[in-house]
Write a protein that holds these residues in place. Structure first.
Motif, PDB file in Angstrom:
ATOM      1  N   UNK A   1      13.336   8.161  -2.967  1.00 35.27           N
ATOM      2  CA  UNK A   1      14.049   9.020  -2.028  1.00 35.27           C
ATOM      3  C   UNK A   1      15.436   8.640  -2.076  1.00 35.27           C
ATOM      4  N   UNK A   2      15.995   7.471  -2.500  1.00 37.59           N
ATOM      5  CA  UNK A   2      17.365   7.059  -2.414  1.00 37.59           C
ATOM      6  C   UNK A   2      18.083   7.753  -3.472  1.00 37.59           C
ATOM      7  N   UNK A   3      17.313   7.847  -4.843  1.00 39.78           N
ATOM      8  CA  UNK A   3      18.047   8.543  -5.879  1.00 39.78           C
ATOM      9  C   UNK A   3      17.629  10.248  -5.707  1.00 39.78           C
ATOM     10  N   UNK A   4      16.934  10.627  -5.057  1.00 38.58           N
ATOM     11  CA  UNK A   4      16.698  12.026  -4.850  1.00 38.58           C
ATOM     12  C   UNK A   4      17.759  12.577  -3.672  1.00 38.58           C
ATOM     13  N   UNK A   5      18.217  11.808  -2.613  1.00 39.82           N
ATOM     14  CA  UNK A   5      19.185  11.958  -1.758  1.00 39.82           C
ATOM     15  C   UNK A   5      20.615  12.301  -2.367  1.00 39.82           C
TER      16      UNK A   5
ATOM     17  N   UNK B   1      21.015  -0.788  -6.515  1.00 38.79           N
ATOM     18  CA  UNK B   1      19.450  -0.669  -6.921  1.00 38.79           C
ATOM     19  C   UNK B   1      19.144   0.925  -6.694  1.00 38.79           C
ATOM     20  N   UNK B   2      18.556   1.463  -7.737  1.00 39.19           N
ATOM     21  CA  UNK B   2      18.035   2.574  -7.703  1.00 39.19           C
ATOM     22  C   UNK B   2      16.627   2.826  -8.173  1.00 39.19           C
ATOM     23  N   UNK B   3      15.557   3.328  -7.631  1.00 41.05           N
ATOM     24  CA  UNK B   3      14.091   3.527  -8.121  1.00 41.05           C
ATOM     25  C   UNK B   3      14.010   4.875  -9.013  1.00 41.05           C
ATOM     26  N   UNK B   4      13.623   4.709 -10.329  1.00 37.04           N
ATOM     27  CA  UNK B   4      13.728   6.074 -10.974  1.00 37.04           C
ATOM     28  C   UNK B   4      12.269   6.362 -11.377  1.00 37.04           C
ATOM     29  N   UNK B   5      11.470   7.355 -11.069  1.00 40.48           N
ATOM     30  CA  UNK B   5       9.920   7.404 -11.637  1.00 40.48           C
ATOM     31  C   UNK B   5       9.500   8.868 -11.356  1.00 40.48           C
TER      32      UNK B   5
ATOM     33  N   UNK C   1      20.378  11.111 -14.464  1.00 37.56           N
ATOM     34  CA  UNK C   1      20.642  10.012 -13.400  1.00 37.56           C
ATOM     35  C   UNK C   1      21.704   9.212 -13.791  1.00 37.56           C
ATOM     36  N   UNK C   2      22.016   8.680 -14.920  1.00 31.31           N
ATOM     37  CA  UNK C   2      23.120   7.762 -15.058  1.00 31.31           C
ATOM     38  C   UNK C   2      24.269   8.642 -15.152  1.00 31.31           C
ATOM     39  N   UNK C   3      24.332   9.963 -15.529  1.00 27.60           N
ATOM     40  CA  UNK C   3      25.563  10.828 -15.671  1.00 27.60           C
ATOM     41  C   UNK C   3      25.904  10.932 -13.978  1.00 27.60           C
ATOM     42  N   UNK C   4      24.963  11.210 -12.962  1.00 25.21           N
ATOM     43  CA  UNK C   4      25.240  11.503 -11.577  1.00 25.21           C
ATOM     44  C   UNK C   4      25.472  10.315 -11.260  1.00 25.21           C
ATOM     45  N   UNK C   5      25.046   9.145 -11.286  1.00 23.08           N
ATOM     46  CA  UNK C   5      25.569   7.944 -10.789  1.00 23.08           C
ATOM     47  C   UNK C   5      26.819   7.524 -11.103  1.00 23.08           C
ATOM     48  N   UNK C   6      27.171   7.436 -12.377  1.00 20.96           N
ATOM     49  CA  UNK C   6      28.631   7.125 -12.915  1.00 20.96           C
ATOM     50  C   UNK C   6      29.723   8.327 -12.238  1.00 20.96           C
ATOM     51  N   UNK C   7      29.168   9.640 -11.975  1.00 19.36           N
ATOM     52  CA  UNK C   7      30.184  10.449 -11.562  1.00 19.36           C
ATOM     53  C   UNK C   7      30.505  10.273 -10.071  1.00 19.36           C
ATOM     54  N   UNK C   8      29.568   9.881  -9.283  1.00 19.28           N
ATOM     55  CA  UNK C   8      29.658   9.675  -7.946  1.00 19.28           C
ATOM     56  C   UNK C   8      30.013   8.135  -7.447  1.00 19.28           C
ATOM     57  N   UNK C   9      29.943   7.402  -8.723  1.00 20.93           N
ATOM     58  CA  UNK C   9      30.448   5.758  -8.264  1.00 20.93           C
ATOM     59  C   UNK C   9      29.269   5.440  -7.443  1.00 20.93           C
ATOM     60  N   UNK C  10      28.086   5.730  -7.570  1.00 19.03           N
ATOM     61  CA  UNK C  10      26.773   5.030  -6.817  1.00 19.03           C
ATOM     62  C   UNK C  10      26.612   3.774  -7.464  1.00 19.03           C
TER      63      UNK C  10
ATOM     64  N   UNK D   1       0.794  -1.151  -0.069  1.00 19.46           N
ATOM     65  CA  UNK D   1       0.137  -0.038   0.184  1.00 19.46           C
ATOM     66  C   UNK D   1       0.765   1.120   0.068  1.00 19.46           C
ATOM     67  N   UNK D   2       2.134   1.304   0.330  1.00 21.25           N
ATOM     68  CA  UNK D   2       3.077   2.259   0.205  1.00 21.25           C
ATOM     69  C   UNK D   2       3.894   2.031  -0.684  1.00 21.25           C
ATOM     70  N   UNK D   3       4.762   3.116  -1.251  1.00 18.52           N
ATOM     71  CA  UNK D   3       5.786   2.968  -2.181  1.00 18.52           C
ATOM     72  C   UNK D   3       6.969   2.088  -2.061  1.00 18.52           C
ATOM     73  N   UNK D   4       7.256   1.301  -3.106  1.00 14.74           N
ATOM     74  CA  UNK D   4       8.077   0.352  -2.866  1.00 14.74           C
ATOM     75  C   UNK D   4       9.569   0.788  -2.599  1.00 14.74           C
ATOM     76  N   UNK D   5      10.489   0.488  -1.948  1.00 18.64           N
ATOM     77  CA  UNK D   5      11.840   0.971  -1.865  1.00 18.64           C
ATOM     78  C   UNK D   5      12.794  -0.231  -2.471  1.00 18.64           C
ATOM     79  N   UNK D   6      14.072   0.042  -2.431  1.00 18.77           N
ATOM     80  CA  UNK D   6      14.853  -0.800  -3.211  1.00 18.77           C
ATOM     81  C   UNK D   6      15.251  -1.993  -2.562  1.00 18.77           C
TER      82      UNK D   6
END
Length: 285
Positions: free
Chosen positions: A259-263, A211-215, A199-208, A117-122
């Motif tokens: 939230x994980x991606x936004x963080x 699993x990430x949720x993007x929506x 998002x991919x640019x950010x993840x690669x740059x930060x080496x994060x 009933x609540x949003x799915x986390x990673x």
């Protein structure tokens, strides 16, 4: 950065191919049936060909968007679907693991059943209810075995790549003649394709990695999104309402917690803002 995009001839692949090049990356894209943008042919179900291709190109990153991406297409030929979505992903992952190359895999909300009933986390347990969803879970489990891998679970994506290119849902609306039936039963969180690029640019740059949720932040049906896109295409609507358009089991709603991606600074464009950007892109063609 040199990046290989496996499956660059589809809508998402073309968005990544064009978008990532704008950031100064050296992009090599592959296709199987639809050769556009100067792509190189590769059959991911051929393990030897995949190994040879990645070994020859020596990329710093591989992004795999190849596969059968629609549940009804997968259901109509599950053996072929599994060969591409699961075994093909295994071949790409194995080649990346051998060469110690990070792999980004584009997954789906359909790894969940929508019962929560609540949003799915990673970290929520996957629980698919159709064959397509099961194939994405299997592929995810394969990719998790790769050092420094990234799994991006996304919902329905939309955008505009350009004239004579694959524009996904936009093309469905644009090329419809006389009438078009769209589903109004299932709530989605549409993702503007350009946001996947950033998002991919950010993840690669930060080496994060992980699993990430993007929506997108908005909950909207395919019908309502289609009507919004149609307004920038034609004056008189030809879209009609349907509760069901196929017989595939699918959740009526799956909401992803982003939230994980936004963080880490990933942002998501609203539908109205994205459509304004789409209008500007259309003016160029």
């Amino acid at each position: 950065m040199k990046i290989i995009i496996i499956g660059a001839s589809g809508f998402v692949g073309q968005s990544l191919f064009s978008g990532l090049r704008l950031f100064g990356n050296n992009i090599v894209g592959t296709y199987l049936h639809n050769n556009v943008l100067g792509l190189k042919k590769l059959d991911i179900t051929d393990s030897k060909a995949v190994n040879a291709f990645i070994e020859k190109e020596t990329p710093e990153m591989v992004i795999n968007v190849a596969g059968i991406g629609r549940p009804f297409q997968f259901q109509s030929n599950p053996d072929l679907g599994r060969e591409i979505n699961v075994e093909g992903t295994m071949n790409v992952a194995s080649a990346c693991k051998t060469s110690r190359i990070p792999l980004i895999y584009i997954s789906s909300t359909f790894v969940f059943d929508g019962a929560k009933q609540t949003p799915y986390i990673e970290t929520d347990i996957t629980s698919p209810i159709n064959l397509y969803g099961h194939s994405k879970v299997e592929a995810e489990n394969i990719v998790r075995g790769i050092h420094n891998s990234i799994i991006l679970r996304t919902d329905m994506m939309y955008g505009y790549n350009g004239n004579n290119l694959n524009n996904g849902f936009f093309d469905v609306i644009y090329w419809a003649k006389n009438s078009l039936v769209l589903n109004s039963k299932y709530l989605r969180q549409p993702l503007w394709a350009d946001d996947l690029v950033t998002a991919i640019i950010k993840l690669c740059k930060n080496k994060d990695y992980g699993i990430f949720h993007l929506a997108g932040d908005e909950h909207i049906t395919q019908y309502d999104l289609g009507k919004k896109i149609e307004k920038i295409i034609r004056a008189k609507s030809i879209i009609s309402l349907a509760m069901e358009t196929d017989n595939i089991d699918r959740p009526s709603r799956i909401f992803l917690d982003t939230a994980k991606a936004k963080k880490i600074g990933i942002k998501f464009t609203s539908v109205d803002e994205a459509l304004s950007k789409m209008v500007e892109k259309l003016k160029k063609y």
